[in-house]
Enzyme design. Structure first.
Site, PDB file in Angstrom:
ATOM      1  N   THR A 157       0.824  -1.275  -0.117  1.00  0.00           N
ATOM      2  CA  THR A 157      -0.119  -0.102  -0.015  1.00  0.00           C
ATOM      3  C   THR A 157       0.870   1.141   0.068  1.00  0.00           C
ATOM      4  OG1 THR A 157       0.047  -0.220   2.406  1.00  0.00           O
ATOM      5  CG2 THR A 157      -1.922  -0.863   1.152  1.00  0.00           C
TER       6      THR A 157
ATOM      7  N   ASP B 137       9.795   0.593   4.474  1.00  0.00           N
ATOM      8  CA  ASP B 137      10.685  -0.096   5.342  1.00  0.00           C
ATOM      9  C   ASP B 137      12.000   0.961   5.862  1.00  0.00           C
ATOM     10  OD1 ASP B 137       9.767  -2.180   3.883  1.00  0.00           O
ATOM     11  OD2 ASP B 137      11.154  -2.817   2.716  1.00  0.00           O
TER      12      ASP B 137
ATOM     13  N   SER C 293      31.834  -6.528   5.183  1.00  0.00           N
ATOM     14  CA  SER C 293      30.641  -7.041   6.036  1.00  0.00           C
ATOM     15  C   SER C 293      31.021  -8.567   6.565  1.00  0.00           C
ATOM     16  CB  SER C 293      29.599  -7.258   5.154  1.00  0.00           C
ATOM     17  OG  SER C 293      28.518  -8.160   5.564  1.00  0.00           O
TER      18      SER C 293
HETATM   19  C1  GLA Z   1       9.136  -4.111   0.223  1.00  0.00           C
HETATM   20  C2  GLA Z   1       9.131  -2.706   0.005  1.00  0.00           C
HETATM   21  C3  GLA Z   1       8.034  -1.659   0.814  1.00  0.00           C
HETATM   22  C4  GLA Z   1       6.609  -2.091   0.548  1.00  0.00           C
HETATM   23  C5  GLA Z   1       6.659  -3.828   0.859  1.00  0.00           C
HETATM   24  C6  GLA Z   1       5.231  -4.111   0.646  1.00  0.00           C
HETATM   25  O1  GLA Z   1       9.398  -4.335   1.500  1.00  0.00           O
HETATM   26  O2  GLA Z   1      10.367  -2.323  -0.025  1.00  0.00           O
HETATM   27  O3  GLA Z   1       8.287  -0.487   0.269  1.00  0.00           O
HETATM   28  O4  GLA Z   1       6.236  -1.872  -0.620  1.00  0.00           O
HETATM   29  O5  GLA Z   1       7.717  -4.460   0.094  1.00  0.00           O
HETATM   30  O6  GLA Z   1       4.512  -3.788   1.544  1.00  0.00           O
END
Ligand code: GLA
Length: 387
Positions: free
Chosen positions: A35, A174, A67
């Site tokens: 969304t 995220d 890393s």
């Molecule tokens: C990934 C993307 C987010 C979001 C999700 C689905 O994590 O990075 O921006 O769109 O998928 O909700």
């Protein structure tokens, strides 16, 4: 984790004088999936697992990255004069992308750095190890180079660099969840205008259990970008008949009344998911505020069905995990979480059912899919920090 990155830093770069250690979290999304690039709501929370970095400025323009999650790659050398994406740069395209995005906003680093990273987010699990790395890099730049940015800026810069440097057209969820995380709270974010509210996650007698399918299907980025363009096209078609800015502006009723404007059956289903999922998310947060965990769980389950059938971002392995979870007494709700095509599910499970959940879902997954699932009872943590 802190001691481990420092020890590695000393081993690789000689000593640890003047080295700072930083952390930025991964995230799990409770509801509101796909969304965030449709102007809808999301409801993620930051985790206590994430990415750690030991960092020190250099006198020259060199960038040295290492890393502990990819030890076989050794120290990857680059320079501030080479902030361009490349296949050979591998994972360092994430921190480099953020440095590039800062520079594009007039915040140019005057010297390079040595860095050692160590993450405890399982790789490719869909718990946002890349967003945590982006937010971590942004936070390091802010702290070490004195750039004036807010944590919301860090989220925006992370998304911008992932879109434009790494070619993944992700939304902002995220990076926002990582940058703005707050212990014991989920974040109810309206991606239409970035207004947000913290919602205390008081799960009386229940836990958040993340189950890792340990599968990551190929073409994730291209399938993701394809969903995004399907939604954009559907939006354009709808805009011919109704005045909206994003699919998140529509109620279910408005969608049903106008959906004939969308000229393709697949696009109707994609847009339907975006509209209904947004409304589900709003309702889920209301339910949580009223302490109605049962309704919250039902909405999570409905979210999974919609992501599986209308949005088509689930896969066999994930569906098995969710179906098996639904069978267990004490499971309040269970669904796929994150971008999809593998990765993890998120479930809310009553305390007394957690052990049974692990055993039964684990055994059924092994039996039906032939693979091992991993289970994490997760805790909700804060955003980035210097340790
Ligand atoms: C990934 C993307 C987010 C979001 C999700 C689905 O994590 O990075 O921006 O769109 O998928 O909700």
């Amino acid at each position: 984790m802190k001691e481990a990155v420092l020890k590695k830093f000393e081993e690789l770069y000689g000593d640890t004088q003047g080295v700072n250690v930083y952390f930025a979290p991964g995230r799990v999304n409770l509801i509101g999936e796909h969304t965030d690039y449709n102007g809808g709501h999301v409801f993620p929370c930051a985790l206590t697992i994430g990415t750690y970095a030991a960092v020190r400025k250099r006198a020259d323009k060199k960038l040295n990255f290492y890393s502990m999650n990819f030890e076989e790659l050794g120290v990857i050398e680059s320079s501030l004069e080479d902030l361009n994406p490349s296949d050979e740069a591998g994972w360092t395209n994430y921190p480099k992308g953020v440095m590039w995005a800062f520079a594009g906003r007039g915040m140019e680093m005057d010297c390079g750095l040595d860095m050692v990273l160590n993450g405890n987010i399982p790789n490719g699990s869909g718990l946002s190890s890349s967003a945590s790395l982006e937010v971590l890099t942004g936070y390091v730049l802010k702290d070490l180079y004195g750039f004036e940015v807010t944590n919301i800026d860090l989220a925006k810069i992370g998304q911008y660099s992932e879109n434009n440097f790494n070619g993944m057209n992700c939304g902002i969820m995220d990076q926002f969840a990582s940058a703005m995380g707050k212990k014991d709270n989920a974040i109810f974010l309206d991606t239409a205008d970035l207004s947000y509210e913290y919602a205390p996650l008081v799960l009386d007698g229940a836990k958040i259990v993340v189950t890792n399918s340990n599968v990551k299907h190929s073409l994730v980025n291209s399938a993701y970008n394809e969903r995004r363009s399907e939604c954009e096209k559907a939006l354009e078609e709808l805009q011919a008949v109704i005045d909206i800015k994003g699919l998140g502006d529509l109620t279910e009723e408005q969608f049903e009344a106008n959906k004939s404007a969308i000229k393709d059956e697949v696009r109707v289903r994609r847009a339907k998911h975006a509209v209904y999922e947004n409304q589900r998310t709003i309702r889920a947060v209301e339910a949580l505020k009223k302490n109605d965990l049962k309704l919250f769980g039902e909405l999570m389950n409905a979210s999974h069905v919609s992501l599986r059938d209308d949005y088509a971002v689930s896969c066999e392995e994930i569906d098995v995990l969710v179906e098996e979870a639904w069978k267990i007494d004490g499971v309040i709700g269970s669904r796929i979480t994150g971008g999809g095509f593998g990765g993890c599910t998120v479930s809310i499970v009553r305390d007394e059912a957690v052990d049974t959940f692990r055993e039964k879902v684990g055994a059924a997954y092994q039996e039906r899919v032939g693979k091992k699932a991993d289970f994490y009872v997760v805790e909700i943590g804060d955003g980035p920090s210097r340790l």
